[in-house]
Design an enzyme around this catalytic site. Structure first.
Site, PDB file in Angstrom:
ATOM      1  CE  LYS A 244      -4.112  -2.023   2.081  1.00  0.00           C
ATOM      2  NZ  LYS A 244      -5.092  -1.990   3.163  1.00  0.00           N
TER       3      LYS A 244
ATOM      4  CG  ASP B  85      -8.246   0.030   3.722  1.00  0.00           C
ATOM      5  OD1 ASP B  85      -8.992  -0.733   3.080  1.00  0.00           O
ATOM      6  OD2 ASP B  85      -7.014  -0.133   3.806  1.00  0.00           O
TER       7      ASP B  85
ATOM      8  N   GLY C 255      -0.517  -0.398   8.375  1.00  0.00           N
ATOM      9  CA  GLY C 255      -1.186   0.197   7.216  1.00  0.00           C
ATOM     10  C   GLY C 255      -2.686   0.350   7.420  1.00  0.00           C
TER      11      GLY C 255
ATOM     12  CG  ASN D  44       1.420  -0.455  17.495  1.00  0.00           C
ATOM     13  OD1 ASN D  44       0.675  -1.348  17.087  1.00  0.00           O
ATOM     14  ND2 ASN D  44       2.683  -0.347  17.092  1.00  0.00           N
ATOM     15  NE  ARG D  45       3.974  -6.361  18.408  1.00  0.00           N
ATOM     16  CZ  ARG D  45       4.026  -7.321  17.508  1.00  0.00           C
ATOM     17  NH1 ARG D  45       3.690  -8.554  17.852  1.00  0.00           N
ATOM     18  NH2 ARG D  45       4.376  -7.068  16.263  1.00  0.00           N
ATOM     19  CB  THR D  46       6.295  -1.275  18.450  1.00  0.00           C
ATOM     20  OG1 THR D  46       6.393  -2.694  18.328  1.00  0.00           O
ATOM     21  CG2 THR D  46       7.680  -0.652  18.448  1.00  0.00           C
TER      22      THR D  46
ATOM     23  CB  SER E  16       8.785   3.927  18.571  1.00  0.00           C
ATOM     24  OG  SER E  16       8.926   2.606  18.100  1.00  0.00           O
TER      25      SER E  16
ATOM     26  N   GLY F 139     -14.749  -7.735  10.463  1.00  0.00           N
ATOM     27  CA  GLY F 139     -14.397  -6.822   9.380  1.00  0.00           C
ATOM     28  C   GLY F 139     -14.934  -7.166   7.997  1.00  0.00           C
TER      29      GLY F 139
HETATM   30  P1  NDP Z   1       0.543  -4.325   9.286  1.00  0.00           P
HETATM   31  O1  NDP Z   1       1.474  -5.491   9.183  1.00  0.00           O
HETATM   32  O2  NDP Z   1       0.835  -3.078   8.521  1.00  0.00           O
HETATM   33  O3  NDP Z   1       0.478  -3.853  10.851  1.00  0.00           O
HETATM   34  C1  NDP Z   1       0.286  -4.808  11.843  1.00  0.00           C
HETATM   35  C2  NDP Z   1      -0.008  -4.107  13.180  1.00  0.00           C
HETATM   36  O4  NDP Z   1      -0.412  -5.111  14.100  1.00  0.00           O
HETATM   37  C3  NDP Z   1       1.185  -3.394  13.798  1.00  0.00           C
HETATM   38  O5  NDP Z   1       0.725  -2.257  14.467  1.00  0.00           O
HETATM   39  C4  NDP Z   1       1.717  -4.442  14.780  1.00  0.00           C
HETATM   40  O6  NDP Z   1       2.370  -3.877  15.882  1.00  0.00           O
HETATM   41  C5  NDP Z   1       0.444  -5.057  15.258  1.00  0.00           C
HETATM   42  N1  NDP Z   1       0.573  -6.432  15.749  1.00  0.00           N
HETATM   43  C6  NDP Z   1       0.908  -7.530  15.039  1.00  0.00           C
HETATM   44  N2  NDP Z   1       0.870  -8.624  15.835  1.00  0.00           N
HETATM   45  C7  NDP Z   1       0.486  -8.193  17.065  1.00  0.00           C
HETATM   46  C8  NDP Z   1       0.266  -8.840  18.307  1.00  0.00           C
HETATM   47  N3  NDP Z   1       0.418 -10.160  18.456  1.00  0.00           N
HETATM   48  N4  NDP Z   1      -0.149  -8.095  19.352  1.00  0.00           N
HETATM   49  C9  NDP Z   1      -0.326  -6.765  19.217  1.00  0.00           C
HETATM   50  N5  NDP Z   1      -0.114  -6.085  18.047  1.00  0.00           N
HETATM   51  C10 NDP Z   1       0.290  -6.800  17.004  1.00  0.00           C
HETATM   52  O7  NDP Z   1      -0.886  -4.894   8.965  1.00  0.00           O
HETATM   53  P2  NDP Z   1      -2.164  -4.056   8.445  1.00  0.00           P
HETATM   54  O8  NDP Z   1      -2.241  -2.836   9.271  1.00  0.00           O
HETATM   55  O9  NDP Z   1      -2.128  -3.913   6.994  1.00  0.00           O
HETATM   56  O10 NDP Z   1      -3.385  -5.058   8.771  1.00  0.00           O
HETATM   57  C11 NDP Z   1      -3.874  -5.241  10.090  1.00  0.00           C
HETATM   58  C12 NDP Z   1      -5.117  -6.111  10.071  1.00  0.00           C
HETATM   59  O11 NDP Z   1      -6.197  -5.425   9.439  1.00  0.00           O
HETATM   60  C13 NDP Z   1      -4.965  -7.432   9.329  1.00  0.00           C
HETATM   61  O12 NDP Z   1      -5.589  -8.427  10.118  1.00  0.00           O
HETATM   62  C14 NDP Z   1      -5.720  -7.205   8.036  1.00  0.00           C
HETATM   63  O13 NDP Z   1      -6.236  -8.414   7.528  1.00  0.00           O
HETATM   64  C15 NDP Z   1      -6.832  -6.280   8.510  1.00  0.00           C
HETATM   65  N6  NDP Z   1      -7.426  -5.459   7.437  1.00  0.00           N
HETATM   66  C16 NDP Z   1      -8.757  -5.627   7.143  1.00  0.00           C
HETATM   67  C17 NDP Z   1      -9.365  -4.864   6.175  1.00  0.00           C
HETATM   68  C18 NDP Z   1     -10.821  -5.074   5.884  1.00  0.00           C
HETATM   69  O14 NDP Z   1     -11.291  -4.540   4.868  1.00  0.00           O
HETATM   70  N7  NDP Z   1     -11.564  -5.781   6.712  1.00  0.00           N
HETATM   71  C19 NDP Z   1      -8.622  -3.843   5.403  1.00  0.00           C
HETATM   72  C20 NDP Z   1      -7.236  -3.720   5.796  1.00  0.00           C
HETATM   73  C21 NDP Z   1      -6.677  -4.516   6.769  1.00  0.00           C
HETATM   74  P3  NDP Z   1       3.941  -3.478  15.871  1.00  0.00           P
HETATM   75  O15 NDP Z   1       4.004  -2.070  15.361  1.00  0.00           O
HETATM   76  O16 NDP Z   1       4.336  -3.629  17.283  1.00  0.00           O
HETATM   77  O17 NDP Z   1       4.640  -4.464  14.960  1.00  0.00           O
END
Ligand code: NDP
Length: 281
Positions: A66, A106, A134, A155-157, A159, A245
């Site tokens: 994206k 989105d 994203g 958020n988990r992280t 920063s 979702g």
């Molecule tokens: P990204 O990989 O860009 O981001 C993932 C995020 O999830 C980060 O903030 C990460 O934190 C956090 N994360 C991952 N694992 C864990 C965990 N075990 N505990 C806590 N936080 C966690 O993914 P996207 O943002 O693109 O997608 C996120 C979700 O949204 C997906 O499940 C995707 O399928 C869904 N989605 C659904 C849509 C819909 O139309 N229904 C549209 C777009 C997305 P950190 O920064 O710490 O790594």
């Protein structure tokens, strides 16, 4: 010949977008073909270029491309600019003069599912978004446009949450989004808690502030599946209303279809048709 569209991502075999767009086209009696394209992780630009040369008119873009899609575009909507990410592309011009346009649907997809499909009022409410990837970037601007009393992120992280707030604050205002620690007590409870992390994909409960659900809260998980995600199960234990979702997926697709085709499909029937397919997946 049918007009050609596609969704580009990696992985992509799971994508429901071809089913959804084909349903929209049938409903509106339009002739389209909608493919799945798995681009190599370092090959998004080449895959999009090959798709255009085959006659592609527009593409949806999903994880992890994206931001590449946004960076590549010559013209970007305000929604994409706020998110700094694009999930919908289309082309204008021809040959050497071709231009790529980018939007991000989105956020409006999430808001329409919450507000219009599920009757969840967002104006004046306290909203907490979990995650800073994203998906979270894509929805913050649209949530802010609904005039919540508060918009917070955790958020988990931490920063990564700070980076999101810095980026998006440029567009919607520096102090609009509050960052909350992922552990410990929330300062107060939230009316709407949205899981925009990918934790549910691995069957995990994301880190979140304790006691974050207000009485009669709504819990929304952007993920969807056969059963309630750990996040929705956790929220249900606090008597929150739970929503997955699938409606957002259909609504963001409907907005992309409208951008490409100038016609707005009825989403209610498509969401209803998708639910049994998800439970069989
Ligand atoms: P990204 O990989 O860009 O981001 C993932 C995020 O999830 C980060 O903030 C990460 O934190 C956090 N994360 C991952 N694992 C864990 C965990 N075990 N505990 C806590 N936080 C966690 O993914 P996207 O943002 O693109 O997608 C996120 C979700 O949204 C997906 O499940 C995707 O399928 C869904 N989605 C659904 C849509 C819909 O139309 N229904 C549209 C777009 C997305 P950190 O920064 O710490 O790594």
């Amino acid at each position: 010949m049918a007009d050609l569209y596609a969704v580009i991502g990696n992985p992509i075999s799971h994508s429901k977008s071809p089913l959804i767009h084909t349903a929209f086209a049938q409903q509106l009696r339009q002739s389209i073909r909608y493919d799945r394209i798995e681009a190599p992780l370092d090959g998004f630009v080449l895959s999009l270029s090959e798709f255009y040369k085959k006659g592609g008119l527009g593409a949806n873009v999903t994880v992890p491309f994206k931001q590449d899609a946004f960076n590549l575009a010559h013209f970007r909507s305000t929604r994409a600019t706020v998110a700094r990410a694009a999930n919908t592309l289309w082309f204008s011009g021809t040959g050497a003069n071709v231009a790529i346009h980018a939007d991000n649907t989105d956020g409006i997809g999430l808001v329409r599912d919450l507000r219009d499909n599920n009757g969840v009022q967002l104006s004046g409410k306290r909203i907490l978004v979990l995650g800073a990837g994203g998906a979270a970037r894509g929805v913050m601007g649209a949530l802010w446009d609904e005039h919540p009393a508060e918009l917070a992120i955790s958020n988990r992280t931490p920063s990564n949450a700070d980076a999101l707030v810095n980026d998006i604050g440029v567009a919607i205002g520096a102090d609009c989004i509050k960052v909350i620690a992922p552990a410990g007590s929330a300062e107060h409870r939230f009316d709407v808690v949205i899981n925009a992390t990918s934790a549910s994909l691995n069957g995990e409960l994301p880190a979140m502030p304790q006691d974050c659900f207000a009485t009669h809260a709504v819990a929304y998980d952007m993920m969807y599946g056969k059963t309630l995600s750990p996040f929705l199960m956790h929220a249900a234990a606090f008597d929150a209303k739970t929503i997955d979702g699938i409606g957002m997926l259909v609504e963001q697709a409907a907005e992309a279809f409208f951008i490409w085709r100038g016609a707005r499909p009825d989403t209610t029937s498509v969401i209803a048709a998708m639910k049994p397919l998800i439970s069989l997946a």
